[in-house]
Design a protein around this motif. Structure first.
Motif, PDB file in Angstrom:
ATOM      1  N   PHE A 235       9.684  80.272 -16.609  1.00 16.28           N
ATOM      2  CA  PHE A 235      10.154  79.865 -17.931  1.00 16.28           C
ATOM      3  C   PHE A 235       9.085  79.094 -18.686  1.00 16.28           C
ATOM      4  O   PHE A 235       8.913  79.267 -19.893  1.00 16.28           O
ATOM      5  N   THR A 236       8.324  78.262 -17.994  1.00 11.97           N
ATOM      6  CA  THR A 236       7.250  77.504 -18.634  1.00 11.97           C
ATOM      7  C   THR A 236       6.175  78.449 -19.157  1.00 11.97           C
ATOM      8  O   THR A 236       5.700  78.312 -20.290  1.00 11.97           O
ATOM      9  N   ARG A 237       5.790  79.424 -18.328  1.00 13.57           N
ATOM     10  CA  ARG A 237       4.774  80.392 -18.760  1.00 13.57           C
ATOM     11  C   ARG A 237       5.272  81.224 -19.941  1.00 13.57           C
ATOM     12  O   ARG A 237       4.528  81.517 -20.873  1.00 13.57           O
ATOM     13  N   PHE A 238       6.559  81.612 -19.897  1.00 18.34           N
ATOM     14  CA  PHE A 238       7.124  82.397 -20.993  1.00 18.34           C
ATOM     15  C   PHE A 238       7.130  81.602 -22.289  1.00 18.34           C
ATOM     16  O   PHE A 238       6.819  82.126 -23.360  1.00 18.34           O
ATOM     17  N   ALA A 239       7.469  80.327 -22.218  1.00 11.39           N
ATOM     18  CA  ALA A 239       7.522  79.484 -23.413  1.00 11.39           C
ATOM     19  C   ALA A 239       6.130  79.260 -24.007  1.00 11.39           C
ATOM     20  O   ALA A 239       5.973  79.149 -25.221  1.00 11.39           O
ATOM     21  N   ARG A 240       5.127  79.209 -23.162  1.00 12.60           N
ATOM     22  CA  ARG A 240       3.755  78.965 -23.637  1.00 12.60           C
ATOM     23  C   ARG A 240       3.054  80.236 -24.098  1.00 12.60           C
ATOM     24  O   ARG A 240       2.052  80.167 -24.803  1.00 12.60           O
TER      25      ARG A 240
ATOM     26  N   ALA B 282       2.931  87.693 -27.935  1.00  9.87           N
ATOM     27  CA  ALA B 282       3.854  88.477 -28.758  1.00  9.87           C
ATOM     28  C   ALA B 282       3.811  87.995 -30.209  1.00  9.87           C
ATOM     29  O   ALA B 282       3.865  88.802 -31.141  1.00  9.87           O
ATOM     30  N   ALA B 283       3.716  86.694 -30.415  1.00  8.78           N
ATOM     31  CA  ALA B 283       3.624  86.161 -31.770  1.00  8.78           C
ATOM     32  C   ALA B 283       2.347  86.650 -32.447  1.00  8.78           C
ATOM     33  O   ALA B 283       2.354  86.986 -33.637  1.00  8.78           O
ATOM     34  N   THR B 284       1.262  86.726 -31.699  1.00  8.24           N
ATOM     35  CA  THR B 284       0.002  87.219 -32.253  1.00  8.24           C
ATOM     36  C   THR B 284       0.137  88.684 -32.645  1.00  8.24           C
ATOM     37  O   THR B 284      -0.342  89.095 -33.710  1.00  8.24           O
ATOM     38  N   ALA B 285       0.791  89.476 -31.815  1.00  4.93           N
ATOM     39  CA  ALA B 285       0.982  90.896 -32.129  1.00  4.93           C
ATOM     40  C   ALA B 285       1.830  91.057 -33.389  1.00  4.93           C
ATOM     41  O   ALA B 285       1.548  91.919 -34.232  1.00  4.93           O
ATOM     42  N   ILE B 286       2.848  90.239 -33.533  1.00  5.89           N
ATOM     43  CA  ILE B 286       3.689  90.304 -34.729  1.00  5.89           C
ATOM     44  C   ILE B 286       2.880  89.921 -35.960  1.00  5.89           C
ATOM     45  O   ILE B 286       2.993  90.548 -37.019  1.00  5.89           O
TER      46      ILE B 286
END
Length: 74
Positions: free
Chosen positions: A25-30, A34-38
């Motif tokens: 969960f920590t790695r997923f949150a950091r 995906a935000a860069t791709a968007i």
């Protein structure tokens, strides 16, 4: 003897492929890939809209120019 499910260790900590869920969960949150791709997708969409607007404007001007030339040649 009861065997534990694959990917889950016996004990109080739940894990997937040996990685504790808390770390997942920590790695997923950091993770911001995906935000860069968007963001890149939005930039590409903006550039596409700008190109379409410019080509549409140039097309209208060219159509008017060809119409003028065509009527003068008649």
């Amino acid at each position: 003897m009861v065997r534990p499910l694959p990917g889950i260790r016996s004990g109080s900590q739940v894990s997937v492929q040996g990685i504790p869920m808390k770390n997942l969960f920590t790695r997923f949150a950091r993770d911001d890939s995906a935000a860069t791709a968007i963001e890149y997708g939005l930039i590409a969409a903006g550039i596409s809209v700008a190109i379409i607007a410019v080509v549409n404007g140039i097309g209208s001007n060219l159509n008017a120019s060809f119409h003028t030339v065509s009527t003068q040649l008649k």
